[in-house]
Write a protein that holds these residues in place. Structure first.
Motif, PDB file in Angstrom:
ATOM      1  N   VAL A 137      -2.432  -2.722   0.279  1.00 44.87           N
ATOM      2  CA  VAL A 137      -3.186  -1.517   0.168  1.00 44.87           C
ATOM      3  C   VAL A 137      -4.638  -1.783  -0.206  1.00 44.87           C
ATOM      4  CG1 VAL A 137      -3.533   0.687  -1.203  1.00 44.87           C
ATOM      5  CG2 VAL A 137      -1.088  -0.222  -0.478  1.00 44.87           C
ATOM      6  N   ASP A 165      -6.394  -4.306   0.708  1.00 44.10           N
ATOM      7  CA  ASP A 165      -7.113  -4.696   2.129  1.00 44.10           C
ATOM      8  C   ASP A 165      -7.548  -3.436   2.822  1.00 44.10           C
ATOM      9  OD1 ASP A 165      -6.675  -7.341   1.303  1.00 44.10           O
ATOM     10  OD2 ASP A 165      -5.036  -7.527   2.728  1.00 44.10           O
ATOM     11  N   ILE A 166      -6.677  -2.659   2.825  1.00 44.96           N
ATOM     12  CA  ILE A 166      -7.104  -1.452   3.487  1.00 44.96           C
ATOM     13  C   ILE A 166      -8.078  -0.527   2.790  1.00 44.96           C
ATOM     14  CG2 ILE A 166      -6.129   1.064   3.817  1.00 44.96           C
ATOM     15  CD1 ILE A 166      -5.341  -0.552   6.177  1.00 44.96           C
ATOM     16  N   THR A 167      -8.170  -0.721   1.593  1.00 44.12           N
ATOM     17  CA  THR A 167      -9.135   0.063   0.732  1.00 44.12           C
ATOM     18  C   THR A 167     -10.301  -0.661   1.002  1.00 44.12           C
ATOM     19  OG1 THR A 167      -7.352   0.328  -1.151  1.00 44.12           O
ATOM     20  CG2 THR A 167      -9.975   0.979  -1.682  1.00 44.12           C
ATOM     21  N   GLY A 174     -11.205  -1.892   3.669  1.00 47.52           N
ATOM     22  CA  GLY A 174     -11.715  -1.499   5.112  1.00 47.52           C
ATOM     23  C   GLY A 174     -12.178  -0.109   5.040  1.00 47.52           C
ATOM     24  N   LEU A 175     -11.721   0.723   4.309  1.00 49.89           N
ATOM     25  CA  LEU A 175     -12.212   2.137   4.200  1.00 49.89           C
ATOM     26  C   LEU A 175     -13.430   2.277   3.636  1.00 49.89           C
ATOM     27  CD1 LEU A 175      -8.836   3.985   3.243  1.00 49.89           C
ATOM     28  CD2 LEU A 175     -10.248   4.404   5.356  1.00 49.89           C
ATOM     29  N   ILE A 201      -6.829   6.034  -1.684  1.00 44.30           N
ATOM     30  CA  ILE A 201      -5.617   5.245  -1.219  1.00 44.30           C
ATOM     31  C   ILE A 201      -4.465   5.998  -2.325  1.00 44.30           C
ATOM     32  CG2 ILE A 201      -6.547   3.696   0.193  1.00 44.30           C
ATOM     33  CD1 ILE A 201      -5.568   3.093  -3.207  1.00 44.30           C
ATOM     34  N   ASP A 205      -6.961   7.224   3.404  1.00 40.00           N
ATOM     35  CA  ASP A 205      -5.774   6.943   3.926  1.00 40.00           C
ATOM     36  C   ASP A 205      -4.445   7.792   3.656  1.00 40.00           C
ATOM     37  OD1 ASP A 205      -3.810   4.980   5.526  1.00 40.00           O
ATOM     38  OD2 ASP A 205      -3.251   4.384   3.271  1.00 40.00           O
ATOM     39  N   LEU A 251      -7.274   7.346   8.145  1.00 37.52           N
ATOM     40  CA  LEU A 251      -6.172   6.473   8.575  1.00 37.52           C
ATOM     41  C   LEU A 251      -4.799   7.206   8.371  1.00 37.52           C
ATOM     42  CD1 LEU A 251      -7.252   2.985   7.494  1.00 37.52           C
ATOM     43  CD2 LEU A 251      -7.536   3.827   9.525  1.00 37.52           C
ATOM     44  N   GLY A 291      -1.441   1.867   4.410  1.00 38.29           N
ATOM     45  CA  GLY A 291      -1.964   1.054   3.308  1.00 38.29           C
ATOM     46  C   GLY A 291      -0.848  -0.063   3.002  1.00 38.29           C
ATOM     47  N   THR A 308       2.259  -3.691   6.617  1.00 36.78           N
ATOM     48  CA  THR A 308       2.240  -4.899   7.112  1.00 36.78           C
ATOM     49  C   THR A 308       3.718  -5.341   7.417  1.00 36.78           C
ATOM     50  OG1 THR A 308       1.951  -6.300   5.171  1.00 36.78           O
ATOM     51  CG2 THR A 308      -0.013  -5.506   6.157  1.00 36.78           C
TER      52      THR A 308
END
Length: 323
Positions: free
Chosen positions: A109, A111-113, A115-116, A239, A265, A287, A291, A294
Motif C-alpha cells: 500500500v 508503494d501505491i501511495t 505512486g499516487l 489510500i 486509490d 486507481l 493498494g 500484489t
C-alpha cells in the motif's frame, strides 16, 4: 469426528490460503464476485451451520447475517486490514472472535501511495490523455507539476502504512514530515515526524496523505471546511477509505482549483462509475483500489486469514485478533 465447516465468501481467495485449510477443515468457496447479483444471496444460503467464515468481500457483515450462521459459528476472519465493513458491536455483543490481516499489506500500500503522490503531482492523467489523443503541446510551460523535494508532507494516521510511506518518501528530500492522530507515536522521533493537530497539518502541508481508518470520527474528515484550510498547491492522496473524504466537496475544490490535485486509490462507491464527476476531472487521478494487489501480499493475507480461523477453531488466539 466431522471436520469443521469453513465458508469463504468470495471465489478470488488465493490458493495459498486454501492449501493451509486443506485436510484440516471442510471448506466451501462461494463461486461469485462481490458485484455479481448472485453473490449475497449465495452467501446467505451457504452461511447456515458453518463453524468459521473467511469474509473476503466488501459486503457488510451484520447481525442478521451472523444469525444465519447460527450457534455453530465459532470465529470470523476478514482478509483485510480495515474492519469498517464489519459490525464490530455485534461481535462484541456475541463475544465472537474476529481476526484481520493488518501489517502484511503495509509495504504494498505504501508503494501505491508514493505512486499516487507522483502521478497526481506531476499530472500524469492529463499528460497521458494528451499523448493518447495526439494533442501534446510541448514547451517549457507544458504540464507543469509540483515538486516533492523541499515540500512538507502531512500524514493523517501514522500507523504501519503511514510510517512505511514516510520511509519511502525520505528518499525524495522532503523538507518536513507532519502527522496527526489520537496519540504520539513512539516511532515518530526516529522517523523525523512531528505531530500536529489536523487543522495545522492541513494548513502547512504541500501533500496530505490519508492513511487513517474509517470511523465515525474520520468520516468526511476532508470536507468543504478542511479543504478550505489547505494550500492552493496542495495534493491530497487517499489510500484509507473513500468516505474519509466528502467527495462532493473534493470535486468542488478540484474543479475550482482551490487545491492542485488528488490521487485516490479508494472512493465511494467502488467501483466508481465511469461518468462520475471526479472521474471526469483532469486533476483527479483514480486507481481501482489496488493498494494491496500484489501476488505476494494477497497470498500472505490469505494465509493469515486461514491461520486466524484454524487457530480460533482450536481454541487458540488468532494471529491478528480484532476481538
Amino acid at each position: 469426528m466431522a471436520m469443521k465447516r469453513v465458508l469463504i465468501v468470495n471465489k478470488t481467495f488465493p490458493a495459498a490460503g486454501l492449501e493451509l485449510l486443506k485436510n484440516k477443515v471442510q471448506y466451501t468457496v462461494v463461486p461469485h464476485l462481490d458485484f455479481e447479483p448472485e453473490s449475497l444471496p449465495t452467501i446467505k444460503k451457504e452461511l447456515k451451520n458453518v463453524d468459521a467464515i473467511i469474509w473476503n468481500t466488501k459486503h457488510r457483515l451484520t447481525g442478521p447475517l451472523l444469525d444465519l450462521a447460527g450457534p455453530n459459528l465459532k470465529c470470523v476472519s476478514t482478509m483485510s486490514s480495515g474492519t469498517d465493513h464489519i459490525d464490530i458491536h455485534e461481535f462484541e455483543k456475541r463475544q465472537l472472535p474476529l481476526g484481520s490481516t493488518p501489517q502484511v499489506l503495509d509495504d504494498a500500500v505504501a508503494d501505491i501511495t508514493v505512486g499516487l503522490v507522483i502521478a497526481a503531482a506531476r499530472r500524469f492523467k492529463e499528460g497521458v490523455a494528451e499523448l493518447e489523443s495526439g494533442d501534446c503541446k510541448f514547451g517549457v510551460q507544458w504540464r507543469l507539476g509540483q515538486d516533492i523535494a523541499g515540500s512538507t508532507v502531512g500524514i493523517v494516521g501514522f500507523g504501519g502504512i503511514g510510517q512505511a510511506v514516510l520511509r519511502r518518501l525520505r528518499g525524495f528530500d522532503v523538507k518536513r514530515f507532519l502527522y496527526s492522530g489520537r496519540t504520539d507515536k513512539p516511532e515518530a522521533k526516529a522517523l523525523g515526524a512531528e505531530r500536529l493537530p489536523i487543522e495545522e497539518l492541513l494548513r502547512l502541508s504541500d501533500y496530505v496523505i490519508l492513511c487513517c481508518p474509517l470511523t465515525e470520527e474520520t468520516r468526511h474528515l476532508i470536507n468543504d471546511k478542511t479543504l478550505g484550510i489547505m494550500k492552493q498547491n496542495a495534493v491530497i492522496v487517499n489510500i484509507a477509505r473513500g468516505d474519509v473524504i466528502d467527495q462532493d466537496a473534493l470535486y468542488r475544490a478540484l474543479k475550482e482549483n482551490r487545491i492542485f490535485a488528488a490521487g485516490l486509490d479508494v472512493v465511494t462507491p467502488e467501483p466508481i462509475a465511469k461518468d462520475h464527476p471526479l472521474v471526469q476531472l483532469p486533476n483527479c487521478y483514480i486507481l481501482p483500489h489496488v493498494g494491496s494487489a500484489t501476488i505476494e501480499t494477497r497470498n500472505a493475507m490469505a494465509r493469515i486469514s486461514a491461520r486466524n480461523v484454524l487457530l480460533a477453531l482450536e481454541g487458540k488466539p488468532m494471529l491478528n485478533p480484532v476481538i
